[in-house]
Design an enzyme around this catalytic site. Structure first.
Site, PDB file in Angstrom:
ATOM      1  CG  HIS A  94       8.978  13.173  -9.808  1.00 32.41           C
ATOM      2  ND1 HIS A  94       8.153  12.411 -10.589  1.00 32.41           N
ATOM      3  CD2 HIS A  94       8.871  12.670  -8.566  1.00 32.41           C
ATOM      4  CE1 HIS A  94       7.582  11.478  -9.837  1.00 32.41           C
ATOM      5  NE2 HIS A  94       8.006  11.608  -8.613  1.00 32.41           N
ATOM      6  NE  ARG A 116      -3.947  10.167 -12.843  1.00 35.01           N
ATOM      7  CZ  ARG A 116      -4.075   9.715 -11.606  1.00 35.01           C
ATOM      8  NH1 ARG A 116      -3.079   9.836 -10.736  1.00 35.01           N
ATOM      9  NH2 ARG A 116      -5.190   9.109 -11.228  1.00 35.01           N
ATOM     10  CB  SER A 124      -3.174  11.841  -7.562  1.00 30.21           C
ATOM     11  OG  SER A 124      -2.340  10.809  -7.132  1.00 30.21           O
ATOM     12  CE1 TYR A 179      -2.648   6.428 -13.526  1.00 37.19           C
ATOM     13  CE2 TYR A 179      -4.804   7.063 -14.389  1.00 37.19           C
ATOM     14  CZ  TYR A 179      -4.034   6.434 -13.424  1.00 37.19           C
ATOM     15  OH  TYR A 179      -4.648   5.812 -12.358  1.00 37.19           O
ATOM     16  NE  ARG A 245      -6.025   9.361  -4.498  1.00 27.90           N
ATOM     17  CZ  ARG A 245      -7.195   9.695  -5.051  1.00 27.90           C
ATOM     18  NH1 ARG A 245      -8.281   9.710  -4.306  1.00 27.90           N
ATOM     19  NH2 ARG A 245      -7.281  10.043  -6.331  1.00 27.90           N
ATOM     20  CE  LYS A 246     -12.395   6.981  -5.960  1.00 26.06           C
ATOM     21  NZ  LYS A 246     -13.118   8.244  -5.700  1.00 26.06           N
ATOM     22  N   GLY A 247      -6.480   4.969  -8.304  1.00 26.05           N
ATOM     23  CA  GLY A 247      -6.089   4.496  -9.637  1.00 26.05           C
ATOM     24  C   GLY A 247      -7.170   4.697 -10.685  1.00 26.05           C
TER      25      GLY A 247
HETATM   26  N1  LIG Z   1      -1.555  -0.149 -11.766  1.00 24.56           N
HETATM   27  C1  LIG Z   1      -2.090   1.061 -11.674  1.00 24.56           C
HETATM   28  N2  LIG Z   1      -3.253   1.337 -12.331  1.00 24.56           N
HETATM   29  C2  LIG Z   1      -3.828   2.546 -12.252  1.00 24.56           C
HETATM   30  N3  LIG Z   1      -3.340   3.571 -11.507  1.00 24.56           N
HETATM   31  C3  LIG Z   1      -2.196   3.345 -10.834  1.00 24.56           C
HETATM   32  C4  LIG Z   1      -1.523   2.101 -10.885  1.00 24.56           C
HETATM   33  N4  LIG Z   1      -0.408   2.184 -10.117  1.00 24.56           N
HETATM   34  C5  LIG Z   1      -0.404   3.425  -9.603  1.00 24.56           C
HETATM   35  N5  LIG Z   1      -1.478   4.128 -10.022  1.00 24.56           N
HETATM   36  C6  LIG Z   1      -1.875   5.476  -9.631  1.00 24.56           C
HETATM   37  O1  LIG Z   1      -0.881   6.416 -10.025  1.00 24.56           O
HETATM   38  C7  LIG Z   1      -0.839   7.476  -9.052  1.00 24.56           C
HETATM   39  C8  LIG Z   1       0.556   7.529  -8.465  1.00 24.56           C
HETATM   40  O2  LIG Z   1       1.442   8.024  -9.439  1.00 24.56           O
HETATM   41  P1  LIG Z   1       3.032   7.964  -9.203  1.00 24.56           P
HETATM   42  O3  LIG Z   1       3.440   6.573  -9.320  1.00 24.56           O
HETATM   43  O4  LIG Z   1       3.564   8.826 -10.314  1.00 24.56           O
HETATM   44  O5  LIG Z   1       3.283   8.518  -7.852  1.00 24.56           O
HETATM   45  C9  LIG Z   1      -1.882   7.147  -7.995  1.00 24.56           C
HETATM   46  O6  LIG Z   1      -3.091   7.776  -8.415  1.00 24.56           O
HETATM   47  P2  LIG Z   1      -4.320   8.099  -7.450  1.00 24.56           P
HETATM   48  O7  LIG Z   1      -3.805   8.865  -6.291  1.00 24.56           O
HETATM   49  O8  LIG Z   1      -5.249   8.905  -8.296  1.00 24.56           O
HETATM   50  O9  LIG Z   1      -4.916   6.795  -7.079  1.00 24.56           O
HETATM   51  C10 LIG Z   1      -1.943   5.625  -8.125  1.00 24.56           C
HETATM   52  O10 LIG Z   1      -3.096   5.049  -7.580  1.00 24.56           O
HETATM   53  C1  LIG Z   2       9.452   2.971  -8.350  1.00 19.71           C
HETATM   54  C2  LIG Z   2       9.944   4.073  -9.198  1.00 19.71           C
HETATM   55  C3  LIG Z   2       9.559   5.419  -8.702  1.00 19.71           C
HETATM   56  C4  LIG Z   2       8.395   5.967  -9.095  1.00 19.71           C
HETATM   57  C5  LIG Z   2       8.028   7.227  -8.630  1.00 19.71           C
HETATM   58  C6  LIG Z   2       8.846   7.897  -7.817  1.00 19.71           C
HETATM   59  O1  LIG Z   2       8.459   9.119  -7.382  1.00 19.71           O
HETATM   60  S1  LIG Z   2       7.773   9.434  -6.005  1.00 19.71           S
HETATM   61  O2  LIG Z   2       8.821   9.530  -5.024  1.00 19.71           O
HETATM   62  O3  LIG Z   2       6.833   8.378  -5.620  1.00 19.71           O
HETATM   63  O4  LIG Z   2       7.102  10.693  -6.255  1.00 19.71           O
HETATM   64  C7  LIG Z   2      10.027   7.346  -7.452  1.00 19.71           C
HETATM   65  C8  LIG Z   2      10.387   6.089  -7.889  1.00 19.71           C
END
Ligand SMILES: Nc1ncnc2c1ncn2[C@@H]1O[C@H](COP(=O)(O)O)[C@@H](OP(=O)(O)O)[C@H]1O
Ligand SMILES: CCc1ccc(OS(=O)(=O)O)cc1
Length: 285
Positions: A94, A116, A124, A179, A245-247
């Site tokens: 990040h 996003r 989120s 996204y 969560r909600k995606g």
């Molecule tokens: N296959 C998928 N399709 C759509 N959204 C997804 C997804 N996989 C993860 N996400 C969403 O991506 C966010 C997490 O991002 P990251 O992986 O960078 O932490 C969450 O958003 P929400 O909290 O809005 O649901 C999660 O639900």
């Molecule tokens: C699985 C790879 C990945 C994706 C996102 C990450 O960040 S967080 O810790 O969930 O914010 C770390 C690893």
């Protein structure tokens, strides 16, 4: 679930909040990281869809890659751990462009930056703060909104993060993925990713990857996994259930008040006035 004080779970490094799971020593040593030319970096501001892209890459047939934990997670032993990995490494992070280890830039490693809508990202991250014991407790959406606007959240300001990458959006080793585009046409985004990585994948394989990386599939799989606190792949949690969560696109509308929307839009217009990446969000505000 216990909520933590900010000081026990976050610390400031060069003015930006990081998880205490990212040691100061490691953050100070990032420029000593030895990148390999075939490394791939998966970069994002938190909650932008990083796990989604990681899953897409992990499902590419015969890709011969190994997904590591984030480069900034852990202590100084991190670089030895990464060195032991003999496969082509996909390394999430990040970090903003400015903090990215210099060697990655010199070697022009491939980088995928996922971005996003900041309003959905904020919502989120709010939920992540509420549900994740590795992040500070937060009482209300209104309180979190103020922190997000000020960049007083883990990994700092969304605006500064995106602007740091904006300057490099046309570098040939950087692929920007939105996204919202993934939600609209996942197969198209998968094709962009595989082409960028130089991996030949048939249309039927792309459809298969799209099925396997749908939100419902990923959420269901996470629910079946055992949560092992000693195997932390994420920078912020070892519990993958918290990630899905909600995606959805546009969930922000259920949280922002009319005033918050106005304040956010004003700040966005001011901060992002020269940003081409920001134009992408015009349809989603
Ligand atoms: N296959 C998928 N399709 C759509 N959204 C997804 C997804 N996989 C993860 N996400 C969403 O991506 C966010 C997490 O991002 P990251 O992986 O960078 O932490 C969450 O958003 P929400 O909290 O809005 O649901 C999660 O639900
Ligand atoms: C699985 C790879 C990945 C994706 C996102 C990450 O960040 S967080 O810790 O969930 O914010 C770390 C690893």
């Amino acid at each position: 679930m216990s909520f933590q004080n900010q000081s026990s779970v976050l610390h400031k490094f060069k003015g930006i909040l990081f998880s205490t799971m990212s040691s100061e020593e490691l953050l100070n040593s990032l420029d000593f990281f030895n990148a390999r030319e075939d490394d791939v970096f998966l970069v994002s501001y938190p909650k932008s869809g990083t796990h989604w892209i990681a899953e897409v890459i992990g499902n590419i047939p015969n890709a011969q890659i190994s997904l590591t934990s984030p480069i900034e997670l852990g202590d100084i032993s991190k670089f030895d751990e990464l060195k032991m990995n003999c496969k082509r490494r996909v390394i999430p992070t990040h970090l903003s462009y400015n903090m990215l280890p210099v060697n990655i830039k010199q070697k022009q490693c491939k980088i995928i930056y996922i971005i996003r809508n900041p309003k959905d990202t904020a919502v989120s991250l709010f939920h992540y703060y509420r549900d994740n014991p590795n992040l500070p407790g937060i009482e209300t959406w209104a309180a979190f909104f103020e922190l997000f606007l000020r960049g007083d959240v883990v990994y700092g300001s969304w605006f500064d993060h995106v602007l740091s990458w904006e300057e490099h959006k046309n570098d040939k080793n950087i692929l920007i993925i939105f996204y919202e585009e993934m939600k609209r046409d996942l197969s198209k985004s998968i094709k962009k990713i595989t082409t960028f990585l130089g991996i030949n994948v048939s249309d039927s394989e792309i459809s298969k990857i799209a099925r396997k990386t749908s939100f419902s599939e990923m959420k269901n799989n996470a629910a079946k996994e055992n949560c092992d606190p000693n195997h932390t792949i994420c920078a912020l949690t070892s519990n993958r259930n918290l990630v899905f969560r909600k995606g959805a696109v546009g969930d922000w509308i259920n949280y922002f008040t009319a005033k918050q929307r106005r304040v956010f839009d004003e700040l966005f217009t001011e901060k992002m006035k020269h940003s081409e990446l920001a134009r992408h969000f015009e349809d989603y505000f």
